[in-house]
Design a protein around this motif. Structure first.
Motif, PDB file in Angstrom:
ATOM      1  N   TYR A 140     -17.437  34.320 -79.818  1.00  0.00           N
ATOM      2  CA  TYR A 140     -17.938  33.024 -79.372  1.00  0.00           C
ATOM      3  C   TYR A 140     -19.412  32.874 -79.747  1.00  0.00           C
ATOM      4  N   PRO A 141     -19.704  32.756 -81.039  1.00  0.00           N
ATOM      5  CA  PRO A 141     -21.112  32.724 -81.475  1.00  0.00           C
ATOM      6  C   PRO A 141     -21.860  31.482 -81.026  1.00  0.00           C
ATOM      7  N   SER A 142     -21.146  30.385 -80.714  1.00  0.00           N
ATOM      8  CA  SER A 142     -21.823  29.135 -80.366  1.00  0.00           C
ATOM      9  C   SER A 142     -21.739  28.821 -78.876  1.00  0.00           C
ATOM     10  N   PHE A 143     -21.460  29.844 -78.074  1.00  0.00           N
ATOM     11  CA  PHE A 143     -21.282  29.621 -76.639  1.00  0.00           C
ATOM     12  C   PHE A 143     -22.529  30.039 -75.872  1.00  0.00           C
ATOM     13  N   LEU A 144     -23.061  29.115 -75.056  1.00  0.00           N
ATOM     14  CA  LEU A 144     -24.175  29.413 -74.162  1.00  0.00           C
ATOM     15  C   LEU A 144     -23.857  28.818 -72.795  1.00  0.00           C
ATOM     16  N   ARG A 145     -24.510  29.315 -71.757  1.00  0.00           N
ATOM     17  CA  ARG A 145     -24.240  28.817 -70.412  1.00  0.00           C
ATOM     18  C   ARG A 145     -25.460  29.017 -69.528  1.00  0.00           C
ATOM     19  N   THR A 146     -25.514  28.239 -68.461  1.00  0.00           N
ATOM     20  CA  THR A 146     -26.615  28.376 -67.509  1.00  0.00           C
ATOM     21  C   THR A 146     -26.177  29.081 -66.232  1.00  0.00           C
ATOM     22  N   ILE A 147     -24.934  29.508 -66.166  1.00  0.00           N
ATOM     23  CA  ILE A 147     -24.428  30.272 -65.021  1.00  0.00           C
ATOM     24  C   ILE A 147     -24.238  31.717 -65.464  1.00  0.00           C
ATOM     25  N   PRO A 148     -24.553  32.715 -64.633  1.00  0.00           N
ATOM     26  CA  PRO A 148     -24.477  34.125 -65.068  1.00  0.00           C
ATOM     27  C   PRO A 148     -23.055  34.557 -65.414  1.00  0.00           C
ATOM     28  N   SER A 149     -22.959  35.584 -66.232  1.00  0.00           N
ATOM     29  CA  SER A 149     -21.677  36.166 -66.617  1.00  0.00           C
ATOM     30  C   SER A 149     -21.066  36.924 -65.445  1.00  0.00           C
ATOM     31  N   ASP A 150     -19.738  36.888 -65.372  1.00  0.00           N
ATOM     32  CA  ASP A 150     -19.041  37.602 -64.298  1.00  0.00           C
ATOM     33  C   ASP A 150     -19.143  39.120 -64.436  1.00  0.00           C
ATOM     34  N   TYR A 151     -19.644  39.609 -65.562  1.00  0.00           N
ATOM     35  CA  TYR A 151     -19.841  41.057 -65.712  1.00  0.00           C
ATOM     36  C   TYR A 151     -20.750  41.560 -64.596  1.00  0.00           C
ATOM     37  N   TYR A 152     -21.804  40.819 -64.333  1.00  0.00           N
ATOM     38  CA  TYR A 152     -22.753  41.237 -63.295  1.00  0.00           C
ATOM     39  C   TYR A 152     -22.190  40.960 -61.901  1.00  0.00           C
ATOM     40  N   GLN A 153     -21.476  39.837 -61.741  1.00  0.00           N
ATOM     41  CA  GLN A 153     -20.901  39.528 -60.433  1.00  0.00           C
ATOM     42  C   GLN A 153     -19.880  40.571 -60.012  1.00  0.00           C
ATOM     43  N   SER A 154     -19.038  41.004 -60.960  1.00  0.00           N
ATOM     44  CA  SER A 154     -18.010  41.993 -60.623  1.00  0.00           C
ATOM     45  C   SER A 154     -18.638  43.314 -60.201  1.00  0.00           C
ATOM     46  N   ARG A 155     -19.664  43.746 -60.914  1.00  0.00           N
ATOM     47  CA  ARG A 155     -20.354  44.988 -60.551  1.00  0.00           C
ATOM     48  C   ARG A 155     -21.053  44.846 -59.203  1.00  0.00           C
ATOM     49  N   ALA A 156     -21.617  43.676 -58.956  1.00  0.00           N
ATOM     50  CA  ALA A 156     -22.294  43.450 -57.679  1.00  0.00           C
ATOM     51  C   ALA A 156     -21.300  43.479 -56.519  1.00  0.00           C
ATOM     52  N   LEU A 157     -20.114  42.911 -56.710  1.00  0.00           N
ATOM     53  CA  LEU A 157     -19.097  42.938 -55.653  1.00  0.00           C
ATOM     54  C   LEU A 157     -18.675  44.371 -55.341  1.00  0.00           C
ATOM     55  N   ALA A 158     -18.552  45.210 -56.385  1.00  0.00           N
ATOM     56  CA  ALA A 158     -18.189  46.609 -56.162  1.00  0.00           C
ATOM     57  C   ALA A 158     -19.277  47.327 -55.365  1.00  0.00           C
ATOM     58  N   GLN A 159     -20.529  47.062 -55.693  1.00  0.00           N
ATOM     59  CA  GLN A 159     -21.626  47.686 -54.951  1.00  0.00           C
ATOM     60  C   GLN A 159     -21.673  47.187 -53.513  1.00  0.00           C
ATOM     61  N   LEU A 160     -21.350  45.921 -53.318  1.00  0.00           N
ATOM     62  CA  LEU A 160     -21.322  45.370 -51.953  1.00  0.00           C
ATOM     63  C   LEU A 160     -20.234  46.034 -51.123  1.00  0.00           C
ATOM     64  N   VAL A 161     -19.054  46.204 -51.711  1.00  0.00           N
ATOM     65  CA  VAL A 161     -17.950  46.880 -51.014  1.00  0.00           C
ATOM     66  C   VAL A 161     -18.322  48.316 -50.679  1.00  0.00           C
ATOM     67  N   LYS A 162     -18.938  49.004 -51.637  1.00  0.00           N
ATOM     68  CA  LYS A 162     -19.352  50.387 -51.413  1.00  0.00           C
ATOM     69  C   LYS A 162     -20.403  50.484 -50.315  1.00  0.00           C
ATOM     70  N   HIS A 163     -21.280  49.493 -50.248  1.00  0.00           N
ATOM     71  CA  HIS A 163     -22.359  49.503 -49.252  1.00  0.00           C
ATOM     72  C   HIS A 163     -21.821  49.555 -47.825  1.00  0.00           C
ATOM     73  N   PHE A 164     -20.696  48.872 -47.577  1.00  0.00           N
ATOM     74  CA  PHE A 164     -20.114  48.847 -46.240  1.00  0.00           C
ATOM     75  C   PHE A 164     -19.123  49.983 -46.014  1.00  0.00           C
ATOM     76  N   GLY A 165     -18.963  50.863 -46.991  1.00  0.00           N
ATOM     77  CA  GLY A 165     -18.094  52.023 -46.813  1.00  0.00           C
ATOM     78  C   GLY A 165     -16.617  51.720 -46.952  1.00  0.00           C
ATOM     79  N   TRP A 166     -16.283  50.586 -47.573  1.00  0.00           N
ATOM     80  CA  TRP A 166     -14.873  50.224 -47.757  1.00  0.00           C
ATOM     81  C   TRP A 166     -14.366  50.873 -49.044  1.00  0.00           C
ATOM     82  N   THR A 167     -13.626  51.935 -48.919  1.00  0.00           N
ATOM     83  CA  THR A 167     -13.136  52.663 -50.098  1.00  0.00           C
ATOM     84  C   THR A 167     -11.665  52.401 -50.394  1.00  0.00           C
TER      85      THR A 167
END
Length: 800
Positions: A140-167
């Motif tokens: 997708y060479p011509s694709f740009l966006r002003t909303i962040p990529s879900d790559y970071y959101q997915s990693r952040a959700l995993a860290q959030l789950v880990k923070h509360f000890g939900w394994t």
């Protein structure tokens, strides 16, 4: 001629979050399209046309579809579309940005259908595209966006789950690129953090009832109490509608930005299934004037616009005179109804962050066009616009919004990844309060990316425990359950001396009270401890001392005392002593396969080389004395060539012994559990004990032979008889290694290695000091004795 005429009818299209420009030539069509053509729902003429796609209508409704009713109007997307129109109006009213050029728009409706989106969206999905796959510039060479990529959101959700000890969690995902790619990245990150997924099921709002029922059954039968929902708000609305009939409360929901900050979803959660939900949202922002712009919408200003007419009728539950009414006693719309006093999600500004992204997207294109057209007070109308040029300028855009926010794109066409952590806190009147309880910033170091504010995190229910197995109590250890993830295990009581390989090398034994498992410490001689550091320092000191002696001998190599004592063997002996000092370092540190093989063979070969040199020097002394007798011609049989060959031959014998040892049964690292009860001794097993004693025995044989010869030559008549010093040095060497054997055998653990190093260093220092220090004393402090006459001793006597 107007600028529009000069553009020859070109149209420019932009999806407000995707920033995709589309170009079409207004030429006569040769072929006609069959079927229902796609017409924009909202449009406005202009010099440059920006296009966008929205889901103005949703395709699902909880009733039997007869195809006689229109799909439900989606106020959320209509509201977001107004943000784009507001940005266009701001640009058109600006005298600094694109002066003299008016922007128009064409807004299309996808009805929530991916198939319909493809037809109207330039072969891309609808707006709000956060899929990490779109950051791949090779696809997708011509694709740009002003909303962040879900790559970071997915990693952040995993860290959030880990923070509360939900394994131990479950996952529900939208069955499209958004959900499938998002959960895939979440799963990879979760596994790295020690989190296990009990289930991961796809869902789409048009799924048949039997498929939805299977999802509900999976949730009911699961043991995990945390559900990660990577869903769009449309999918979440449908899912909540189905779950509300099954009383599925008591679960902790962790949400993606697709629904966690959606007020419509909260309004539809009548059974409070989502109470206490936590998740990520786009950071809140403020766009000045946008609320007033939305409240100023009047259908009388846009007569004949079916989309706006339908919106107004749905908003106020009325009908215009020209509209056919399907309900009796429905009030008539005047078009002058007041929006400001309306209690409706359309006038709710909670989606201001989304509006801001739309606003930034439109302005990014406007700034790019401004630069291309070289606009100052006026724009250059002669510039030919083409998609590639616009794309390259958008990529390089850097500007600040009116609120001071910096806007730019990275190499993947993405903005900086920042999220707010939102917590659902229901109030007394039943309305959900979206409370910001933390932040996630992907630009910070890994340990500082996630931050939570516990004073704002007021959980109305106790944080649930969501683990497959509880932590093992004291006195027990983990044993994995067969066929289950690593988060599922049984706890069994520790047995004395028992080992476990669950997380690498973990050794346990009972404590003295037998109430807990105590981890055994691995013991070996390391550089960090005092004893290892001192032995290392001694080794390096000996190496430096040998180097200084070698420098002195080289500096005074032409003096009688150096030449008379066979300088070639002296330098070779100094070289071998350097190796002896350095080989002691191989005994320090954690034993490995290579270090175990190296330490014994390096020690054996370097010491044989050293003793061979000393033996050669001793034999030279004896031969020199024999050569001084009348008629003796013995020196021609032991000249420099024979001396070199003898050293080489003696050393090669040891090399052969070491090769046989390494080939047949080499040394190897070994974990000794029996020597000390509460520790693991990491040591080097000898492999073949015959090989080890053969190496030591050969060194002892050469040392004994050298001692005998040096002892016989100690009283030969010379002022500086080197045999005296050799005798004393070999005596020290033998004494050290004779006392080494019982000390080595009786020393426990790492102390046995320290004894061996001490023996190597002591014998090396003995040879260095006894043989070379007296000569250095004469060379540096008594130079008057460093003469040929003094070296000859009595007149007529010949020295070596």
């Amino acid at each position: 001629m107007t600028y529009r005429q000069k553009l020859s009818g070109r149209a420019w299209a932009l999806s407000q979050l995707l920033l995709v420009a589309s170009f079409s030539q207004a030429e006569e069509l040769v072929c006609r399209q069959s079927g229902d053509p796609e017409n924009p729902q909202l449009s406005k003429d202009g010099d440059i046309i920006l296009g966008a796609i929205f889901s103005f209508h949703s395709s699902w409704k909880d009733r039997q579809e007869t195809y006689t009713h229109k799909p439900l109007l989606n106020f959320r997307d209509f509201q977001i579309a107004q943000a784009m129109l507001f940005a266009i109006e701001d640009i058109n009213n600006s005298t600094d940005l694109l002066p003299g050029i008016s922007l128009g728009y064409k807004l299309y409706d996808t009805c929530g259908s991916i198939a319909r989106s493809v037809r109207v969206a330039l072969a891309l999905v609808s707006h709000y595209a956060t899929c990490a796959c779109l950051s791949d510039k090779s696809k997708y060479p011509s694709f740009l966006r002003t909303i962040p990529s879900d790559y970071y959101q997915s990693r952040a959700l995993a860290q959030l789950v880990k923070h509360f000890g939900w394994t131990w969690v479950g996952a529900i995902r939208s069955n499209n690129d958004y959900g499938n790619n998002g959960i895939a990245i979440f799963t990879d990150t979760a596994q790295q953090l020690g989190i296990c997924l009990e289930y991961s099921v796809p869902f789409f709002r048009t799924d048949p009832p039997n498929k939805i029922q299977k999802i509900i059954d999976i949730i009911k039968l699961s043991t995990s109490k945390v559900i990660v929902a990577f869903l769009s708000h449309l999918d979440m609305d449908v899912l909540m509608n189905k779950l509300s009939h099954h009383n599925l409360t008591g679960y902790q929901w962790v949400g993606s930005e697709g629904w966690i900050f959606d007020s419509q979803t909260a309004e539809k959660d009548n059974n409070h299934i989502l109470d206490g939900a936590i998740g990520l949202s786009i950071p809140r922002a403020h766009v000045s004037g946008i609320r007033e712009f939305m409240l100023n919408i009047k259908p009388v200003n846009l007569l004949g616009n079916d989309m706006l007419t339908e919106f107004w009728e749905a908003l106020f539950n009325c009908r215009f005179k020209q509209s056919p009414s399907s309900l009796e006693n429905q009030s008539e719309c005047t078009g002058h109804e007041d929006l400001s006093g309306l209690q409706h999600s359309f006038v709710d500004m909670s989606l201001m962050a989304v509006f801001n992204n739309v606003y930034k997207g439109v302005f990014a294109v406007a700034h790019a066009l401004h630069n291309i057209l070289e606009c100052n007070k006026t724009c250059n109308f002669k510039v030919q616009l083409d998609p590639f040029t616009i794309l390259q300028h958008i990529k390089k855009i850097e500007f600040k919004t009116t609120e001071g926010e910096e806007v730019y794109f990275n190499e993947n066409g993405d903005p900086p990844a920042k999220y707010e952590i939102i917590h659902w806190q229901p109030t007394e009147n039943g309305v959900v309060d979206f409370v910001t309880v933390g932040l996630y910033d992907a630009s910070l170091p890994a340990d500082k990316q996630l931050s939570l504010q516990y004073n704002s995190l007021l959980l109305f229910i106790q944080v649930p425990v969501s683990v497959c197995s509880e932590k093992c109590p004291p006195g027990t250890r983990k044993v994995l359950q067969k066929g289950k993830p690593v988060c599922c295990y049984d706890c069994i009581r520790c047995a004395e001396g028992e080992i476990s390989n669950i997380t690498g090398l973990v050794i346990f034994l009972f404590s003295t009270k037998r109430d807990a498992c105590v981890k055994k410490e691995a013991e070996f001689l390391s550089y960090e401890e005092i004893m290892g550091a001192l032995l290392t320092a001694a080794s390096l000191f000996g190496t430096c001392m040998t180097a200084v002696v070698a420098f002195i001998f080289f500096r005074y190599r032409k003096t009688p005392i150096v030449r008379a004592n066979n300088s070639e063997l002296s330098f070779l002996l100094l070289f071998s002593l350097t190796l002896c000092f350095l080989c002691s370092l191989t005994f320090i540190g954690r034993p490995s396969e290579w270090s175990c093989m190296l330490r014994h063979t390096a020690f054996g070969i370097t010491f044989v080389l050293c003793i061979s040199c000393v033996l050669g020097k001793t034999m030279v002394v004896l031969m020199a004395f024999r050569a001084s007798l009348p008629g003796s011609n013995v020196m021609k049989w032991f000249g420099p060539t024979q001396q070199r060959l003898s050293v080489l031959a003696f050393t090669l014998i040891q090399v052969v012994i070491c090769i046989l040892w390494l080939t047949i049964s080499p040394p190897f690292p070994f974990k000794n559990f029996k020597e000390i009860k509460d520790k693991i001794i990491l040591e080097c097993a000898l492999g073949s004990t015959v090989g080890f004693w053969a190496v030591l025995g050969y060194i002892g044989l050469l040392a004994s032979f050298c001692f005998i010869l040096a002892f016989l030559a100690r009283k030969l008549p010379d002022n500086f008889n080197e045999a005296k010093f050799i005798t004393f040095s070999i005596l020290i060497f033998c004494a050290v290694w004779i006392t080494f054997i019982p000390a080595y055998v009786s020393s426990p653990g790492k102390f046995s290695v320290a004894v061996e190093i001490f023996a190597i260093l002591a014998s090396s220092f003995g040879l260095l000091i006894c043989i070379f220090i007296p000569k250095c004393y004469i060379i540096l402090l008594r130079p008057e004795k460093n003469t040929k006459k003094n070296m000859m001793g009595k007149v007529g006597q010949k020295t070596f």
